[in-house]
Design an enzyme around this catalytic site. Structure first.
Site: not given
Length: 807
Positions: A357, A545-546, A551, A653, A657
């Site tokens: 991952h 998101k985390r 990110k 993901t 969504k």
């Protein structure tokens, strides 16, 4: 589909409340009404659950066991009602009894079993396995306190225990009959048996009782119920030292109980300390060993031969956390079942598949040898032997190239490399997006790809459309049903039938109306819970998101700061009203991520208090992000920010969504964004930033200098100066020094500054696009129509056919 009338349900529900609590539905408290409803739904699933298990065992059917440290399942009541096909019946029945189904559903806590994409993926996968009829089950840990409850005080993240089990988990069944022992520490003794073979005996070990709790996973409209098995760490009857208690040494009396409970107390204990690392490793072996022991028992129970174990079981490890499945299966086959090494190794490698991952070095687990060897002495012996034989193969292939052998060795530099163990011990290694897989094959793990041709493959992540569209967005679901029928419920690729309606103004307008209602619902929630009034005509721009620096929540908030600066310079600046919405948890030990949350909250506070902005600009940080909150936020999004540094995000993901719910993606070409771009085309996505090959080449040549980028852009100079001077509020001296050090001293490792200008231009394009609301609404509808390819049903079919070999 469960066939049940409204009257039958009402009678069943009344009987259930009376049998459990000796009160009528009218007398019951909201909690007992919820618990009784959950218990009744579990009863409704029980026969199918039992018959599914019996049928598969009788058929000796090969079953999949998906091992994951996380299963971010969220609330289960609504999902169960949808999959059983009785939601309307239950809703109407309760209404006639004077009760409200949504209010009862709100009583259910989000299960504290996961954190981010890894856990949500696992939850989607087990839903899809059940819904397309695959014999597949989840194996994980029953955490007592989950990750943590996030609260924001004065802009700072504060963590508290997520006591999600304070309300009984109505879905679980404790299975003491399936409990087993997991052994830690001890001393290994080599003993020669009567047959002349050497056997290993472990003595002086710490025994931990692993008790499984089973939860049903119902498929959609197919009478299939799979199992999510979660393991709890306990002590056996000897766990309480009565003699010490009698002497008044109460702490010692419960010492072993406390030590056992610690294993399954918290998801991802802080591993910045030696004790934290040890506990993390203990967790990983605990659930992996217990899970494999239970699979062995099942194969034996149904009369299968362990010599053909891989014909009855496919074990899949979700990232490196369960990589100890490799040596643990070897241990059981050799030490307990008497197999020779070569046969045991063949069975192990044919049984296990591994999903990678990440390409981040920090996430590729490595355990110090002394710690590993002391905690798991027999497992370490097996890993040593696996590595010895593997290095022998490397030596034969590469003619004693010690550099190559060292680089690929499972044990090297004083650590055990879990990703390498997983690769060597499995028959399949998959990435989770096309770009991610190519980077693994050609960059990060290229030596292994060359050594194992054909082992590496791609399986792009997916999401269950039942949770993220049918449950999260019922109004949109109804609109789609009216437009193209309901075949897409079981065949999500049929969402593409919506493409024929994209030039129908009434359909596009109807999707926009649904979006506006979802925005109003979220705005009401924000107003009621955070006291912030947001303009529902504004662009709802969402990043959820985390929190991690790759990110790039930092890039998002820098863009907000620049926009605010421009409005301050020109109060009449013509912009579309814009609401930026963040939600993210930072790991307790990740100071830089927590500093970023503080910055977001500080900027939000200043902007939201500025009277000149009126309805032009708002910033909202929504604390304690989880599945239920996501189900409210995601249907309301106009813009989906997927802005990670290209090459760093494995897949994502959240992008899928939001897309499925009609958000337009603002993105770098990273992870699955590449495939979203291909699915929707240039006209229905907004792209910016460096490409993956540019990022990789810039790392290699070392040519980037953050100071040069700042010197060339007055906007960045201003933002950096504002951080230094406390323009957005400083509660402590040097408040944002960690962020400044990250950007300047560490030379902006995720290219936040380098991509800044491109990002601001992309936001300008969003502003322009949103002005033509009809065109923007069509873009949103086009995203919905193209999203079926990202259903986890499609992903799981590929796993089943190409990795697990199950029907």
């Amino acid at each position: 589909m469960l066939e049940i009338s409204k009257e039958t349900f009402k009678k069943d529900y009344e009987n259930k409340i009376i049998s459990l609590y000796r009160v009528s539905p009218e007398e019951a408290t909201p909690l007992t009404r919820y618990l009784a409803l959950g218990a009744l739904l579990r009863d409704y699933m029980a026969r199918d659950w039992h018959e599914t298990t019996v049928r598969r065992d009788k058929e000796r059917r090969k079953q999949v066991y998906y091992f994951s440290m996380e299963f971010l399942i969220g609330r289960l009541m609504d999902a169960a009602l949808i999959n059983l096909g009785i939601r309307d019946t239950v809703y109407d029945g309760l209404k006639e009894m004077g009760l409200d189904l949504p209010s009862l559903e709100e009583m259910e806590p989000d299960a504290g079993l996961g954190n981010g994409g890894l856990g949500r993926l696992a939850a989607c996968f087990i839903d899809s396995m059940a819904s397309i009829g695959i014999a597949g089950h989840g194996i994980g840990i029953r955490y007592r306190y989950g990750l943590f409850q996030q609260q924001i005080h004065n802009g700072y993240q504060i963590e508290s225990p997520d006591n999600w089990l304070k309300i009984p988990n109505v879905w679980e069944t404790r299975r003491d009959d399936e409990a087993c022992m997991v052994k830690f520490g001890g001393v290994c003794h080599m003993v020669r048996g009567e047959d002349g073979r050497l056997y290993v005996h472990l003595t002086d070990y710490e025994p931990i009782l692993a008790v499984p709790y089973d939860m049903p996973v119902p498929g959609y409209d197919n009478n299939v119920v799979n199992t999510l098995r979660l393991w709890s760490a306990e002590t056996d009857g000897a766990g309480f030292d009565f003699a010490s208690f009698s002497k008044g040494d109460f702490e010692k009396a419960t010492e072993s109980q406390t030590a056992a409970n610690a294993i399954t107390n918290v998801l991802y204990p802080d591993d910045s300390t030696e004790r934290g690392k040890l506990l993390r490793l203990k967790q990983e072996y605990f659930f992996t060993s217990a899970g494999i022991q239970s699979i062995i028992r099942r194969v034996k129970r149904m009369g299968g031969s362990l010599h053909e174990f891989d014909k009855y079981a496919a074990i899949h490890i979700n990232d490196t956390h369960p990589a100890l499945a490799v040596p643990e299966l070897m241990r059981i086959l050799i030490d307990e079942e008497g197999f020779e090494w070569d046969e045991a190794w063949g069975i192990t490698t044919r049984t296990i598949g591994y999903t990678n991952h990440t390409i981040l070095a920090e996430a590729l687990e490595k355990w110090p040898i002394p710690m590993f060897k002391k905690l798991l002495p027999r497992i370490y012996m097996i890993v040593e032997e696996i590595n010895r034989r593997f290095v022998g193969e490397l030596s034969a292939r590469y003619h004693g190239d010690w550099g190559k052998m060292s680089a690929m060795s499972i044990i090297d530099g004083g650590v055990v490399k879990m990703a390498y163990l997983a690769i060597v011990g499995s028959h399949s290694v998959n990435g989770v997006a096309e770009l991610h897989t190519e980077i693994l094959k050609n960059q990060e793990l290229k030596d292994f790809h060359a050594f194992y041709p054909g082992k590496f493959n791609n399986k792009t992540n997916g999401i269950t459309h039942r949770r993220w569209l049918m449950e999260a967005n019922p109004a949109l679901t109804n609109l789609i049903n009216e437009t193209i029928g309901t075949a897409w419920h079981k065949d999500p690729m049929r969402l593409a039938d919506l493409k024929a309606h994209l030039d129908d103004p009434s359909f596009v307008a109807a999707t926009a109306k649904v979006k506006q209602a979802n925005k109003q619902r979220l705005a009401d929630f924000i107003g009621e819970n955070y006291g912030i009034a947001v303009n529902t005509e504004s662009i709802f721009d969402i990043q959820v998101k985390r929190l991690h620096m790759y990110k790039r929540q930092l890039l998002n908030i820098f863009g907000v700061m620049d926009l605010y600066n421009r409005i301050c310079d020109n109060p009449n600046l013509d912009i579309q009203p814009h609401t930026f919405i963040f939600a993210a948890k930072a790991f307790p030990g990740y100071g830089l991520a927590k500093n970023t949350i503080k910055l977001i909250c500080s900027v939000a506070d200043k902007i939201n208090r500025d009277p000149q902005l009126a309805d032009k600009l708002r910033v909202v940080f929504m604390p304690n992000y989880g599945v239920s909150l996501a189900q409210m936020m995601i249907p309301a999004g106009n813009i989906s920010q997927q802005i990670s540094t290209a090459s760093k995000e494995a897949s994502g993901t959240g992008n899928m969504k939001l897309m499925m719910n009609g958000a337009v993606t603002l993105a770098t070409l990273d992870g699955a964004n590449v495939e979203i771009h291909r699915a929707v085309g240039d006209d229905n996505i907004v792209l910016f930033g460096m490409h993956a090959d540019e990022v990789i080449e810039t790392y290699k040549n070392g040519s980037y200098n953050a100071y040069d980028t700042i010197a060339a852009d007055p906007r960045l100079q201003r933002i950096i100066r504002q951080l230094e001077e406390g323009y957005f509020g400083i509660a402590r001296p040097g408040e944002f020094t960690p962020i400044l050090d990250h950007l300047l001293t560490a030379n902006d490792p995720y290219f936040t500054l380098k991509d800044f200008a491109s990002y601001v231009d992309a936001q300008g394009k969003v502003d322009t696009l949103y002005r033509d609301k009809t065109k923007f609404d069509r873009m949103a509808a086009a995203n919905i129509a193209a999203s079926g390819i990202f259903s986890s049903d499609n992903t799981i079919r590929r796993y089943a056919e190409e990795i697990w070999r199950v029907s």
